[in-house]
Design a protein around this motif. Sequence first.
Motif, PDB file in Angstrom:
ATOM      1  N   GLY A  17      49.176  44.298  50.267  1.00  0.00           N
ATOM      2  CA  GLY A  17      49.375  44.042  48.839  1.00  0.00           C
ATOM      3  C   GLY A  17      48.176  43.402  48.190  1.00  0.00           C
ATOM      4  N   SER A  18      47.919  42.130  48.530  1.00  0.00           N
ATOM      5  CA  SER A  18      46.902  41.395  47.787  1.00  0.00           C
ATOM      6  C   SER A  18      45.482  41.682  48.254  1.00  0.00           C
ATOM      7  CB  SER A  18      47.170  39.888  47.887  1.00  0.00           C
ATOM      8  OG  SER A  18      46.998  39.442  49.213  1.00  0.00           O
ATOM      9  N   LEU A  19      44.569  41.644  47.289  1.00  0.00           N
ATOM     10  CA  LEU A  19      43.139  41.809  47.530  1.00  0.00           C
ATOM     11  C   LEU A  19      42.397  40.702  46.780  1.00  0.00           C
ATOM     12  CD1 LEU A  19      42.654  45.686  47.176  1.00  0.00           C
ATOM     13  CD2 LEU A  19      42.601  44.347  49.279  1.00  0.00           C
ATOM     14  N   PRO A  20      41.152  40.429  47.171  1.00  0.00           N
ATOM     15  CA  PRO A  20      40.384  39.414  46.449  1.00  0.00           C
ATOM     16  C   PRO A  20      39.871  39.938  45.116  1.00  0.00           C
ATOM     17  CG  PRO A  20      39.046  40.389  48.189  1.00  0.00           C
ATOM     18  CD  PRO A  20      40.420  40.984  48.320  1.00  0.00           C
ATOM     19  N   GLY A  21      39.432  39.023  44.250  1.00  0.00           N
ATOM     20  CA  GLY A  21      38.787  39.427  43.004  1.00  0.00           C
ATOM     21  C   GLY A  21      39.731  39.478  41.821  1.00  0.00           C
ATOM     22  N   PRO A 305      46.571  45.876  57.603  1.00  0.00           N
ATOM     23  CA  PRO A 305      46.094  44.537  57.947  1.00  0.00           C
ATOM     24  C   PRO A 305      47.291  43.647  58.324  1.00  0.00           C
ATOM     25  CG  PRO A 305      45.241  45.261  55.809  1.00  0.00           C
ATOM     26  CD  PRO A 305      46.309  46.229  56.203  1.00  0.00           C
ATOM     27  N   ALA A 306      47.025  42.525  58.978  1.00  0.00           N
ATOM     28  CA  ALA A 306      48.111  41.641  59.419  1.00  0.00           C
ATOM     29  C   ALA A 306      48.918  41.098  58.251  1.00  0.00           C
ATOM     30  CB  ALA A 306      47.537  40.488  60.240  1.00  0.00           C
ATOM     31  N   CYS A 307      48.263  40.860  57.113  1.00  0.00           N
ATOM     32  CA  CYS A 307      48.971  40.357  55.920  1.00  0.00           C
ATOM     33  C   CYS A 307      48.096  40.674  54.711  1.00  0.00           C
ATOM     34  CB  CYS A 307      49.252  38.860  56.069  1.00  0.00           C
ATOM     35  SG  CYS A 307      50.714  38.324  55.119  1.00  0.00           S
ATOM     36  N   GLY A 308      48.332  39.997  53.598  1.00  0.00           N
ATOM     37  CA  GLY A 308      47.522  40.229  52.405  1.00  0.00           C
ATOM     38  C   GLY A 308      46.080  39.779  52.621  1.00  0.00           C
ATOM     39  N   LEU A 309      45.183  40.291  51.777  1.00  0.00           N
ATOM     40  CA  LEU A 309      43.747  40.036  51.944  1.00  0.00           C
ATOM     41  C   LEU A 309      43.150  39.229  50.787  1.00  0.00           C
ATOM     42  CD1 LEU A 309      42.787  43.580  53.267  1.00  0.00           C
ATOM     43  CD2 LEU A 309      42.656  41.452  54.587  1.00  0.00           C
ATOM     44  N   ALA A 310      44.001  38.528  50.028  1.00  0.00           N
ATOM     45  CA  ALA A 310      43.500  37.783  48.865  1.00  0.00           C
ATOM     46  C   ALA A 310      42.474  36.724  49.257  1.00  0.00           C
ATOM     47  CB  ALA A 310      44.661  37.132  48.112  1.00  0.00           C
ATOM     48  N   GLY A 311      42.595  36.186  50.464  1.00  0.00           N
ATOM     49  CA  GLY A 311      41.687  35.121  50.892  1.00  0.00           C
ATOM     50  C   GLY A 311      40.408  35.612  51.548  1.00  0.00           C
ATOM     51  N   ALA A 312      40.251  36.913  51.665  1.00  0.00           N
ATOM     52  CA  ALA A 312      39.066  37.483  52.325  1.00  0.00           C
ATOM     53  C   ALA A 312      37.939  37.691  51.308  1.00  0.00           C
ATOM     54  CB  ALA A 312      39.434  38.815  52.965  1.00  0.00           C
ATOM     55  N   THR A 313      36.735  37.920  51.803  1.00  0.00           N
ATOM     56  CA  THR A 313      35.651  38.324  50.896  1.00  0.00           C
ATOM     57  C   THR A 313      35.864  39.792  50.523  1.00  0.00           C
ATOM     58  OG1 THR A 313      34.231  39.125  52.665  1.00  0.00           O
ATOM     59  CG2 THR A 313      34.031  36.779  52.091  1.00  0.00           C
ATOM     60  N   PRO A 314      35.361  40.225  49.381  1.00  0.00           N
ATOM     61  CA  PRO A 314      35.513  41.643  49.006  1.00  0.00           C
ATOM     62  C   PRO A 314      34.963  42.587  50.079  1.00  0.00           C
ATOM     63  CG  PRO A 314      34.800  40.378  47.099  1.00  0.00           C
ATOM     64  CD  PRO A 314      34.759  39.441  48.278  1.00  0.00           C
ATOM     65  N   ALA A 315      33.844  42.235  50.687  1.00  0.00           N
ATOM     66  CA  ALA A 315      33.243  43.118  51.697  1.00  0.00           C
ATOM     67  C   ALA A 315      34.130  43.207  52.932  1.00  0.00           C
ATOM     68  CB  ALA A 315      31.851  42.606  52.086  1.00  0.00           C
TER      69      ALA A 315
END
Length: 334
Positions: A17-21, A305-315
Motif C-alpha cells: 500500500g504505502s510508498l514514500p514521498g 514486500p513484507a509491509c508498507g514502504l512509507a518509511g523507505a527511501t524512494p530508491a
Amino acid sequence: MTDQQWPWPAGAATGIGSLPGTDIAEAQRIVLGELPALPHLPELPARGPGADLVGRTAGLLVELPVELYAARWRIAPRPGRDLRRARDLMERDLDQLAEQAEEYAGPVKVQAAGPFTLAATLELPIGGRMLRDPGAVRDLAGSLGEGLRGHVAAVTRRLPRASVLLQLDEPSLPAVLAGRVPTESGFGTHRAVEPEVARALLRDVLDAAGVPTLVHCCAPDVPLELVRSAGAAGVALDLSLVTDLDPLGEAIDAGFGLLAGAAPTQPSASGRAPTSAEVADRVSRVWDRLGFPRRRLAEQVVVTPACGLAGATPAYARAVLAACRDAGRRLAEA
C-alpha cells in the motif's frame, strides 16, 4: 484445487500500500511500471492527515463524518474541513489513476483499513475508542461496507476495463481478538471481541464491498481461519512473522490465496535491496515446507514486500517492487 480461478494472473507481484514521498503521479507511474500484473493504488502518508490509512478510510465512511482532534481521528457531529481534505486527496488519486491507467485491463488492488483496526483507532465524540461500544462497532462496520462499495464503484467508473481487488488492512485484529487494545488511560485494555462476532462483522463488510477481498495483517498470530471463514479470498502477511505453518497450510489447502510478504521494508546492513532470486527463494522455501506442489505456487501466491514502504527511501522502495515483480516471474517459470 488446480482449476480454481484466482483474481490475479500467475506469477503476479504487488505492493502492500504505502510508498514514500508526496507526488501521487510519480508514485502511480512507479507502481504501473514495476508491478504491471497487479498494480495497486499507492498511499502516500507523508502528504499529511487524510493521506494516512485511517484518515483515508474514514473519508469513505457513509453517514459517519470524522474530524481530527488532538492529532487523532474521531467521529464528528457534521462534515468539516478534515473530512473534505481526506476526500479531496482520494478523489485526486483516482483521477490521476484514470489518467495514467486509462487503457489498463487487468486486476487493480485498492486498500482500506478494516473494521476492527478502525474501531481500535477512531474515537467516539465523547472520547474513548469506538471499540468500547459494540453498537458503535456494528454501525462502523455497516458504514464501512457501504463506503467500500461506493469506492469500488468509483474505481470501476474510472477504469472500466479493470477488475478491482480490495485489501482490508487489519493490523489491530489479533490485539482486538485477544483483548490487548489499551484503554485511553493505558492502565487497562478493552474487552476482547468474540471470534463469532468478529467473523460476522467482517463477513458483512466483505459482502457489502462485492469484490474479491484480501485481509492484510503484518502482526504475528494472524487469525487465518476466522479471516477465511468470513469469506476473504486470501491473506497478506509478513512471512518472517509466521511461526506456526500448520494454520497457513490448512488455509492454502482450502483454497486461500496468499500475498507473501517476502522482501524487507528496509535495506540490509549492507544497504542494498534484496535480489529477485533471494525474494523468490524465501517464498519457495516456505511453500516447500508446507508440502504443496510447485505448480500451484505461482497461481495461488502473489509476491509482495513484507509491509508498507512509507518509511523507505524512494530508491529502495522502487528496487523492492522490481525485485518482487521479477521474483514472481521466476516462480512462474520454475
